[in-house]
Design a protein around this motif. Structure first.
Motif, PDB file in Angstrom:
ATOM      1  N   THR A   1       6.660  -0.518 -38.342  1.00  0.00           N
ATOM      2  CA  THR A   1       6.835   0.868 -38.762  1.00  0.00           C
ATOM      3  C   THR A   1       8.136   1.426 -38.205  1.00  0.00           C
ATOM      4  O   THR A   1       8.722   0.866 -37.277  1.00  0.00           O
ATOM      5  CB  THR A   1       5.651   1.732 -38.285  1.00  0.00           C
ATOM      6  OG1 THR A   1       5.763   3.042 -38.834  1.00  0.00           O
ATOM      7  CG2 THR A   1       5.618   1.831 -36.778  1.00  0.00           C
ATOM      8  N   ASN A   2       8.588   2.523 -38.775  1.00  0.00           N
ATOM      9  CA  ASN A   2       9.791   3.181 -38.263  1.00  0.00           C
ATOM     10  C   ASN A   2       9.531   3.742 -36.870  1.00  0.00           C
ATOM     11  O   ASN A   2       8.416   4.107 -36.535  1.00  0.00           O
ATOM     12  CB  ASN A   2      10.206   4.325 -39.196  1.00  0.00           C
ATOM     13  CG  ASN A   2      10.668   3.821 -40.545  1.00  0.00           C
ATOM     14  OD1 ASN A   2      11.228   2.733 -40.654  1.00  0.00           O
ATOM     15  ND2 ASN A   2      10.435   4.609 -41.587  1.00  0.00           N
ATOM     16  N   TRP A   3      10.571   3.803 -36.062  1.00  0.00           N
ATOM     17  CA  TRP A   3      10.440   4.328 -34.693  1.00  0.00           C
ATOM     18  C   TRP A   3      11.150   5.668 -34.591  1.00  0.00           C
ATOM     19  O   TRP A   3      12.050   5.885 -33.802  1.00  0.00           O
ATOM     20  CB  TRP A   3      10.943   3.322 -33.667  1.00  0.00           C
ATOM     21  CG  TRP A   3      12.101   2.468 -34.082  1.00  0.00           C
ATOM     22  CD1 TRP A   3      12.076   1.375 -34.901  1.00  0.00           C
ATOM     23  CD2 TRP A   3      13.462   2.619 -33.663  1.00  0.00           C
ATOM     24  NE1 TRP A   3      13.324   0.837 -35.024  1.00  0.00           N
ATOM     25  CE2 TRP A   3      14.202   1.573 -34.276  1.00  0.00           C
ATOM     26  CE3 TRP A   3      14.126   3.515 -32.831  1.00  0.00           C
ATOM     27  CZ2 TRP A   3      15.573   1.421 -34.086  1.00  0.00           C
ATOM     28  CZ3 TRP A   3      15.487   3.358 -32.642  1.00  0.00           C
ATOM     29  CH2 TRP A   3      16.186   2.323 -33.276  1.00  0.00           C
ATOM     30  N   ASN A   4      10.670   6.602 -35.417  1.00  0.00           N
ATOM     31  CA  ASN A   4      11.315   7.908 -35.497  1.00  0.00           C
ATOM     32  C   ASN A   4      11.146   8.745 -34.237  1.00  0.00           C
ATOM     33  O   ASN A   4      11.917   9.680 -34.004  1.00  0.00           O
ATOM     34  CB  ASN A   4      10.768   8.680 -36.709  1.00  0.00           C
ATOM     35  CG  ASN A   4      11.220   8.060 -38.024  1.00  0.00           C
ATOM     36  OD1 ASN A   4      12.288   7.466 -38.092  1.00  0.00           O
ATOM     37  ND2 ASN A   4      10.405   8.173 -39.052  1.00  0.00           N
TER      38      ASN A   4
ATOM     39  N   GLY B   1      12.123  -2.805 -27.754  1.00  0.00           N
ATOM     40  CA  GLY B   1      13.222  -3.489 -28.408  1.00  0.00           C
ATOM     41  C   GLY B   1      12.837  -4.733 -29.177  1.00  0.00           C
ATOM     42  O   GLY B   1      13.643  -5.239 -29.977  1.00  0.00           O
ATOM     43  N   GLU B   2      11.637  -5.263 -28.962  1.00  0.00           N
ATOM     44  CA  GLU B   2      11.204  -6.428 -29.739  1.00  0.00           C
ATOM     45  C   GLU B   2      11.140  -6.066 -31.221  1.00  0.00           C
ATOM     46  O   GLU B   2      10.695  -4.979 -31.577  1.00  0.00           O
ATOM     47  CB  GLU B   2       9.833  -6.923 -29.254  1.00  0.00           C
ATOM     48  CG  GLU B   2       9.826  -7.469 -27.847  1.00  0.00           C
ATOM     49  CD  GLU B   2       9.588  -6.424 -26.775  1.00  0.00           C
ATOM     50  OE1 GLU B   2       9.540  -6.781 -25.580  1.00  0.00           O
ATOM     51  OE2 GLU B   2       9.427  -5.221 -27.152  1.00  0.00           O
ATOM     52  N   TYR B   3      11.563  -6.982 -32.053  1.00  0.00           N
ATOM     53  CA  TYR B   3      11.661  -6.759 -33.507  1.00  0.00           C
ATOM     54  C   TYR B   3      12.653  -5.636 -33.834  1.00  0.00           C
ATOM     55  O   TYR B   3      12.664  -5.108 -34.950  1.00  0.00           O
ATOM     56  CB  TYR B   3      10.302  -6.413 -34.134  1.00  0.00           C
ATOM     57  CG  TYR B   3       9.147  -7.260 -33.668  1.00  0.00           C
ATOM     58  CD1 TYR B   3       9.156  -8.655 -33.848  1.00  0.00           C
ATOM     59  CD2 TYR B   3       8.033  -6.684 -33.068  1.00  0.00           C
ATOM     60  CE1 TYR B   3       8.096  -9.425 -33.418  1.00  0.00           C
ATOM     61  CE2 TYR B   3       6.966  -7.453 -32.637  1.00  0.00           C
ATOM     62  CZ  TYR B   3       7.004  -8.825 -32.816  1.00  0.00           C
ATOM     63  OH  TYR B   3       5.946  -9.586 -32.384  1.00  0.00           O
ATOM     64  N   GLY B   4      13.479  -5.247 -32.850  1.00  0.00           N
ATOM     65  CA  GLY B   4      14.392  -4.129 -33.054  1.00  0.00           C
ATOM     66  C   GLY B   4      13.683  -2.787 -33.084  1.00  0.00           C
ATOM     67  O   GLY B   4      14.233  -1.788 -33.569  1.00  0.00           O
ATOM     68  N   ALA B   5      12.461  -2.718 -32.530  1.00  0.00           N
ATOM     69  CA  ALA B   5      11.634  -1.508 -32.635  1.00  0.00           C
ATOM     70  C   ALA B   5      11.386  -0.888 -31.268  1.00  0.00           C
ATOM     71  O   ALA B   5      11.411  -1.567 -30.235  1.00  0.00           O
ATOM     72  CB  ALA B   5      10.299  -1.852 -33.306  1.00  0.00           C
TER      73      ALA B   5
END
Length: 481
Positions: free
Chosen positions: A251-254, A320-324
């Protein structure tokens, strides 16, 4: 963690004797629960050699550490409601961040309500329910002051500037390391209130929940906790998404995007990534220090001998894993949590145990009921008290969680401790839209490939599917009925 095994027949008899004393009312059991926000298993007692968490590690050495503990949903409000009702999110019917329990379930039994009805003082300090004033009548003592999360004047000025400019978002930077005392941030203030309350209640029977917000965003902690770490020691995690992953599994990390200094789109660079990981670890050490203060107070008041202490997190987190940078998924990083139960009163049969049993946050309520000798109401969870006496006994074969993607799709997930199987279903018809199968034993439990549909894993997939059906049968009604 050093494990000390001293199990003897005499010790077991003493354990039973003290349990009978509780049941007979000669010395009631008190309870202290540390309910922490966004903490994954980044603790020394869980094998992380980098983090500084001496007080939590000591607590683990005095009780039972659960290596296979899971949250029922990777988001604050439903997870905490599940903990405090002993019911799963699909039983309660709340899956989002915005719905307080009492707005839809006005008569549902809760943990503080039940203990209050049974003569206990019930204490809420800090963040316990996500919606602070939810279920207010169930607490005899309530403290939740949420002053600004930032201590540095320049950041307070920045937030005031945002307000004057009429910005909807008035959040400051995503991390801060002001040179202040622990009470400069809200967990320190909550801890001071908890210490004062323990002194007031030392002659009463009580159940106290202490909600410590760190390491939740913003990653703010006094500078001395940042100084425990060298930023360069932190490795930047892989930003690759799992191969063959369901498109909506992440999901997005807004939430992080809303903080000052965070780019509005794209991945974070290595420098900012290390800053944030540094802040996450500093926040853990800050929170750990608050745990230490409260444990010392229990000792000084001679309350430890009849106080069951629980340390737990509402869910995990991705740093930061998965860029999230968020929770909000069914991945192992978001639903696996630390759980420690320490019954360090005379007669407890073992200290420093590790249990590999699959347990769940929903098990807390029935565990406390049995520990305090109260009548057990109908709950979804299962008391973990037997595991404190025998951590290797046969237990559950699976742990379950879920997460919705909008109103029409529900992600139902199960782990057997080694594999994680997820079905993304139509919320109303239970029709399967997508399937995922991940191996939990990959490095740092970061999934790299979805093995669902591969011939090599077909038997594993079928077995996991059957486990999922036990909790989420096809003939069930809509998740929103």
């Amino acid at each position: 963690m050093k494990i000390i095994r001293k199990k003897t027949f005499i010790g077991y008899l003493l354990f039973v004797w003290f349990g009978l004393n509780n049941l007979m009312g000669q010395e009631k059991q008190n309870v202290v629960v540390f309910l922490v926000d966004d903490l994954r298993t980044e603790l020394g007692c869980y094998g992380n050699e980098m983090v500084k968490s001496p007080n939590i590690d000591k607590l683990a050495s005095e009780g039972t550490l659960f290596n296979g503990a899971y949250s029922q949903q990777g988001i604050c409000a439903p997870s905490r409601i599940s903990i405090l009702t002993g019911l799963r999110p699909e039983t309660v019917g709340i899956y989002d961040l915005f719905t307080p329990l009492r707005s839809v379930q006005k008569d549902m039994l809760t943990l503080p309500q039940y203990f209050k009805e049974n003569g206990y003082k019930t204490v809420s300090v800090g963040k316990v329910y996500h919606h602070g004033r939810d279920d207010m009548e169930s607490w005899t003592n309530f403290f939740q002051k949420e002053p600004n999360s930032w201590a540095a004047q320049k950041n307070l000025d920045l937030i005031e500037q945002f307000k004057k400019e009429g910005r909807k978002n008035t959040r400051g930077p995503a991390f801060e390391k002001a040179e202040v005392m622990d009470e400069g941030y809200k967990d320190g203030r909550a801890t001071q209130h908890a210490l004062e309350t323990l002194k007031e209640l030392k002659n009463d029977n009580f159940v106290m929940f202490i909600g410590l917000t760190k390491p939740h965003l913003p990653f703010n902690a006094p500078k001395k906790y940042w100084d425990l770490y060298d930023k360069e020691m932190f490795k930047v995690p892989s930003r690759k998404k799992p191969k063959n992953m369901y498109a909506n599994a992440l999901t997005n990390w807004n939430e992080l995007r809303a903080y000052y200094g965070i780019p509005k789109e794209g991945l974070l660079d290595d420098e900012l990534t290390r800053d944030l990981i540094h802040g996450y670890y500093a926040s853990i050490s800050y929170m750990d220090a608050q745990v230490g203060k409260i444990m010392s107070m229990l000792d000084s008041l001679d309350l430890r001998k009849n106080t069951l202490v629980v340390f737990m997190s509402d869910h995990g987190y991705k740093i930061g894993e998965y860029g999230a940078w968020c929770k909000h998924t069914n991945f192992e990083l978001d639903v696996r949590v630390p759980l420690i139960i320490s019954n360090n009163f005379s007669g407890s049969p073992e200290y420093g145990q590790i249990s590999e049993a699959l347990v769940e946050n929903v098990d807390l309520f029935p565990t406390l009921i049995e520990a305090c000798g109260l009548k057990m109401p109908k709950l979804d969870g299962k008391s973990l008290l037997p595991l404190l006496n025998n951590p290797k006994m046969e237990w559950k074969h699976a742990a379950y969680s879920l997460y919705p993607r909008g109103r029409k799709t529900m992600g139902c997930t199960v782990t057997d401790g080694e594999w994680r199987y997820t079905e993304w279903r139509d919320s109303d018809t239970q029709e399967t839209k997508a399937v995922e199968l991940y191996w939990n034993k990959e490095a740092n439990r970061v999934a790299t490939e979805n093995f669902a549909g591969q011939d090599k894993y077909i038997q594993i997939e079928e077995r996991m599917k059957q486990l999922l059906e036990i909790r989420f049968p096809r003939n069930r009604n809509s998740f929103y009925n």
